[in-house]
Design a protein around this motif. Structure first.
Motif, short mmCIF file in Angstrom:
data_model
loop_
_atom_site.label_atom_id
_atom_site.label_comp_id
_atom_site.label_asym_id
_atom_site.label_seq_id
_atom_site.Cartn_x
_atom_site.Cartn_y
_atom_site.Cartn_z
N ILE A 18 0.85 -1.21 0.00
CA ILE A 18 0.00 0.00 0.00
C ILE A 18 0.88 1.25 0.00
CG2 ILE A 18 -1.64 1.36 1.38
CD1 ILE A 18 -3.06 -0.98 0.14
N ASN A 21 0.92 3.99 -2.95
CA ASN A 21 0.09 5.16 -2.63
C ASN A 21 0.73 6.10 -1.60
OD1 ASN A 21 -2.54 4.18 -3.98
ND2 ASN A 21 -1.93 2.47 -2.68
N ILE A 61 -7.82 3.30 -1.50
CA ILE A 61 -6.53 2.66 -1.78
C ILE A 61 -6.46 1.22 -1.26
CG2 ILE A 61 -5.29 4.84 -1.92
CD1 ILE A 61 -4.19 4.33 0.90
N PHE A 82 -6.75 0.19 1.90
CA PHE A 82 -6.05 0.11 3.19
C PHE A 82 -7.07 -0.10 4.30
CE2 PHE A 82 -2.91 2.35 6.21
CZ PHE A 82 -2.21 1.18 6.42
#
Length: 167
Positions: free
Chosen positions: A89, A93, A121, A123
């Motif tokens: 992640i 990002n 994203i 997460f």
């Protein structure tokens, strides 16, 4: 966008803290009750009635109840998977992660925007579980390690953790 500097060197906290175990549905039982959110009673912002009250939760601090941590539930494989998940992640990002933190700390309701960015994203706890992890262990163990160092520094007369001068 530059972040505001809001560094607190100490903080008094009052109120009640309640386990948010339901928010950590994929976490092992031995970690679900470690994180507790602060709740307080306040007057609603839009209320003209001084006797009207609402219950709200604090978005700027949480209580970590290490006594609720059950070491026998520790699953190293999940931590490894969580590390891989967070790394992926972060690499994909980096700007969105900064935006997530900025959104969360920008206002008492910034958590809504932060949550939307996290969803955008991928997460999330659900995504971490799908990847074989469970994120909560990773976060709590990191905090335990940092807290252990801070406690050791305080015990040694260095509560701010400042580097000691070379001897």
């Amino acid at each position: 966008m530059k972040s505001k500097k809001n560094i607190r060197f100490n903080m008094s906290a009052t109120g009640s803290y309640i386990s948010v175990a339901g928010a950590l549905s994929g976490a092992d039982e031995g970690i679900k009750h470690v994180i507790k959110m602060g709740f307080l009673t306040r007057r609603p912002d839009e209320s003209a009635d001084p006797t009207e009250l609402e219950i709200a939760f604090s978005t700027d601090h949480v209580l970590l109840d290490f006594n609720s941590l059950v070491a026998s539930d520790f699953d190293v494989r999940k931590i490894v998977k969580d590390c891989d998940f967070v790394k992926e992640i972060a690499l994909k990002n980096p700007d969105k992660l900064k935006q997530l933190v900025e959104a969360y700390t920008s206002s008492p309701t910034g958590f809504e925007k932060a949550s939307a960015i996290a969803d955008e994203i991928g997460f999330t706890e659900e995504a971490s579980i799908k990847a074989g992890g469970g994120a909560a262990w990773l976060v709590v163990l990191l905090i335990v390690a940092i807290a252990s160092k801070a406690c050791q520094d305080a015990k040694n007369g260095n509560p701010q953790g400042k580097p000691k001068p070379a001897q």
